[in-house]
Design an enzyme around this catalytic site. Structure first.
Site, PDB file in Angstrom:
ATOM      1  N   ARG A  80      24.913   2.489  45.749  1.00  0.00           N
ATOM      2  CA  ARG A  80      23.936   1.794  44.904  1.00  0.00           C
ATOM      3  C   ARG A  80      22.709   1.417  45.744  1.00  0.00           C
ATOM      4  NH1 ARG A  80      27.173   4.234  41.782  1.00  0.00           N
ATOM      5  NH2 ARG A  80      29.060   3.141  41.135  1.00  0.00           N
ATOM      6  N   HIS A 128      37.909   5.179  33.500  1.00  0.00           N
ATOM      7  CA  HIS A 128      36.686   4.897  32.744  1.00  0.00           C
ATOM      8  C   HIS A 128      36.823   5.409  31.306  1.00  0.00           C
ATOM      9  CE1 HIS A 128      35.081   4.673  36.882  1.00  0.00           C
ATOM     10  NE2 HIS A 128      34.248   3.798  36.376  1.00  0.00           N
ATOM     11  N   ASP A 141      38.716  -4.507  37.916  1.00  0.00           N
ATOM     12  CA  ASP A 141      37.765  -3.410  37.763  1.00  0.00           C
ATOM     13  C   ASP A 141      36.971  -3.683  36.480  1.00  0.00           C
ATOM     14  OD1 ASP A 141      36.452  -1.042  38.291  1.00  0.00           O
ATOM     15  OD2 ASP A 141      38.268   0.178  38.425  1.00  0.00           O
TER      16      ASP A 141
END
Length: 539
Positions: A83, A188, A260
């Site tokens: 990031r 995800h 998470d």
């Protein structure tokens, strides 16, 4: 500990304290600053929040004016998941490359330099490293984020990474407990299931987490996975047996447990984020990570209110919420103390948080933004990437610009599509005029229409046409998982045996090409190291 003046009641403040939300933009929105004033103790940053180190330092400095011990978290694994350098690619190889070198001292040095850069920008909690043992080579979401498939190797490098990162005053958050490596599903998108017995879990999945705890990891992140041997009904993030019984009581971890992302479909599609958050805190989690996809004030208020309501209706014990909030605040206090004066386990950690690299802030701040006692090693990432290369075959170094064909798989959400990867940019620095294009798997032929259509040429045919008489460099990522990539390579090598192959994912497929280079990751420095070999500029 910071003292805040607010009329917000204790229960509401505790509910806010256990949230780690994200937001949109490169400056802090007003609603986020208000929430910090009301008790929010953590903020999560993503690639969308980072433009450059100076901007990031200004952003974290603004957050810290609201609360000086604010936890500023980021998902900065290095390697494929970055990031901090989302727009250009990471200056550090990822775990798989470090595992390939298998020098824990190097891993410790890389993590310390990464931590130094994070701390210089005001980030004090890193959702890293991944301690997952990548025992399933077809894993679609872990792969190069893991140190490897050997539990002992993963354990020693996880411990070294934790030590290095925290030596820079940045708290580690080891993930994804109790281990996401043996999955064939990306959490995800859906709920993965690991069907192995307890003996295997203890000998394989849990070994790196035991090492991380022994190394003093300040936090642990839970996984949204189902392990019937531990709990046949609840995924780990929502399981008291796993979070409290195993992690707290059996393994003895006493720091905060971070979930998470709660908007991931493994939880959100089954429980919803509000109910999922309540169940997670009740199970023993202490911090709710949210914001990768849902990054607005409404999400924070919904989760805050859900936790408060759960306490008031008796579903969530008030003392459990208070305990979770206390663990988060204790971690915030640790980062504040680590920033001011190094303590045990954080040698040289007195960083100038909120100061961009290359600027000074106060007496004693190094020009690089490093703390006194933390020596900057800016080239450590490239040095590590060079050591991680595995080269098979021989070829004369190129002196003429080649054609780089990048065979591109669908990116997983953790890596994202924002970060560039491949070889052409770095190779063009050494061989100006290098050209490139990306190639994806050809769509299946549409047989539903009666009118025949001209089929799209296969990738190999298009690559050969575009390359002309130039040497082709074929770049792949996890070729072993993608039959179309292997078929394309076979066709290229049949037509042009002098084709060079660079594997930037898991090095599982047999080497092919006149020269085969395995970089063990797709970070920018991995590309640089491979380009040096191709151009004969090895140092």
């Amino acid at each position: 500990m910071t003292t805040l003046v607010s009329s917000t009641d204790t229960l509401t403040r505790d509910a806010l304290a256990v949230l780690q939300p994200g937001f949109v933009g490169t400056t802090a929105p007003d609603w986020l600053l208000r929430a910090i004033g009301d008790g929010l103790t953590s903020v999560g940053l993503f690639g969308r929040n980072v433009a450059d180190p100076e901007q990031l330092a200004a952003l974290t400095g603004r957050l810290r004016r609201e609360r000086d011990d604010i936890l500023v978290a980021i998902d900065e694994e290095g390697g494929d998941v970055t990031r901090l350098e989302v727009r250009h690619g990471s200056s550090f190889p990822g775990n798989y490359a470090l595992g390939a070198v298998d020098d824990p001292g190097l891993t410790r040095d890389v993590a310390r330099e990464l931590g130094r850069r994070l701390a210089a920008c005001g980030v004090n909690l890193n959702w890293a490293p991944s301690a997952d043992v990548n025992s399933n080579p077809d894993n679609p979401v872990i792969g190069v984020r893991s140190f490897g498939a050997d539990p002992e190797l993963a354990a020693r490098h996880t411990a070294a990474y934790v030590e290095g990162l925290q030596a820079a005053g940045v708290a580690a958050c080891v993930k994804h407990f109790p281990g996401h490596g043996d999955t064939a599903v990306d959490s995800h998108h859906a709920l993965p299931r690991i069907d192995v017995d307890l003996d295997t879990l203890h000998a394989r999945e849990l070994l790196p987490f035991r090492a991380a705890i022994a190394a003093g990891s300040r936090s642990v992140m839970s996984a949204h996975i189902l392990l019937p041997a531990l709990d046949p009904e609840r995924p780990a993030t929502l399981s008291p047996r796993i979070l409290t019984g195993l992690l707290r009581e059996e393994l003895g971890f006493q720091g905060p447990i971070v979930t998470d992302g709660m908007e991931m479909q493994a939880i959100a599609s089954v429980y919803g984020i509000e109910r999922g958050s309540v169940l997670a805190i009740a199970a023993g989690a202490d911090a709710i990570c949210v914001g990768g996809g849902l990054a607005d004030e409404g999400t924070v208020l919904r989760l805050r209110d859900a936790l408060v309501a759960a306490v008031r209706n008796g579903e969530l014990p008030e003392e459990r919420l208070a305990d979770a909030a206390a663990r988060v605040r204790a971690l915030a206090d640790w980062t504040l103390r680590a920033r001011v004066s190094p303590g045990p386990g954080t040698p040289g950690a007195a960083t100038q948080e909120g100061t961009a690299p290359g600027t000074a802030s106060g007496a004693g701040a190094a020009a690089s933004g490093a703390a006194p006692g933390v020596v900057p090693t800016p080239d450590i990432g490239l040095l590590a990437a060079r050591r991680a290369l595995r080269v098979t075959g021989t070829a004369t170094p190129l002196t003429r610009a080649p054609y780089v064909a990048v065979l591109t798989p669908v990116a997983n959400i953790a890596v994202g599509e924002e970060t560039p990867w491949g070889l052409a940019t770095e190779l063009n620095h050494l061989l100006p005029g290098t050209q490139t294009a990306t190639y994806a798997e050809a769509p299946p032929e549409d047989t539903s229409t009666p009118t025949p259509t001209t089929p799209t040429p296969d990738p190999a045919t298009r690559i050969l046409t575009a390359a002309g008489d130039r040497t082709t460099v074929a770049v792949v990522r996890d070729a072993h998982r993608h039959p179309w990539m292997r078929a394309t390579l076979d066709a290229l090598l049949t037509a042009r045996p002098d084709t060079l192959v660079v594997e930037m994912g898991l090095n599982e497929a047999p080497p092919s090409g006149a020269l085969h280079i395995a970089t063990h990751g797709a970070a920018r420095v991995c590309a640089r190291a491979a380009a040096e070999v191709i151009a004969g500029r090895v140092r």
